[in-house]
Write an enzyme that holds these catalytic residues in place. Sequence first.
Site: not given
Length: 257
Positions: A9-11, A100, A102, A172, A178, A218, A239-240
Site C-alpha cells: 500500500n504505497w499510500k 483503510h 486512514e 490493521e 506507521g 509496521s 505501507g512504509g
Amino acid sequence: MRTRLLAANWKMNLTANEARATLATLRAQIDPEAATLARDREVMIAPAAVLIPAVAQALAGSSFLLGAQNMHFEDKGAFTGEISAPMLKPFGVTHVILGHSERRHIFGETDEVINRKVLAAIRHRLVPVLCVGETQAQHDAGSALEVVLGQLENGLDGVGGEDLRRVVVAYEPVWAIGTGRNATPEQAQTIHGAVREMLRERWGSEAADTVRIIYGGSVTPENIDSLISKPDIDGALVGGASLKADSFARIVKARAG
Ligand code: PGA
C-alpha cells in the site's frame, strides 16, 4: 492451503518516475523467482490512483497484481475527485483496498459507506481488501475484538457465501500503522482466529477457510517471517516498508519458519 497475499500500500507516496524506478529494482529481485513464489503466494501493488497507468505498464509481463487504494461505490456521476470500478478495471486493476484506517479516521468513511464500496467491488469482480482494526484507545479499553468484528459485520453486510470467498480481510490495528510498533504474531493470530471463527459462524466453514486474512501495521523484513508462521495470518498489507524495493522484495520472499 490458502494462497498468501503480500500487498504493498504505497499510500500518497512516489511520483511516476520514482514508481518506475522502484518497480524496476523490485522486478529484478522477484522476477527470477516468480514461478517458485507463485506456487504459494500472490504479490500486489496498490499505487496512488494517478500512478495506475504507469504502474500497469511497469508491471507488464510480470506476475504482480495491481490494486487501487480506494474507489467510489457508484459507477459514474457527479462525484468530484472520485474514481470508480469501471475506470480502474481497463488498466488491469484486480484488487481494491477499502476501509483503510486512514480513510476511516482522516476522511470520515463510515461502515455503511465502506459496505457500499465492498458490494460495488464484488459487483465488478474486483477483490475487496477490507481493512478493519481498533484504535489505541479501543485497544487499551480491551475492546479490540468487538471493534474488529463489528466493522466486519457491517462491512460485509449483504455479501453472499460465494462472493465472500474472494474477499480479503486486512487486520490493521490503528496503533500499529506507521508507528514501528507491530502487533506481535500472537496478538494478531488471536484476532485473525476470532475473525475466521466469526466468518465460519456466518458463512460456513468452506467460505471461512478460503478467505485470506492478512495483517498490516509496521510489517518489516524483520517481522514478516514470524507473522506468516501463524496459522491464520495469510499475508501482509505493507505501507512504509513497501516503498523501498529491497525491503519489499524481502517481505515478498517471506518464509514461515
Ligand atoms: P505501515 O502501513 O506498514 O506503514 O504501518 C500499513 C498500512 O497502513 O497499510
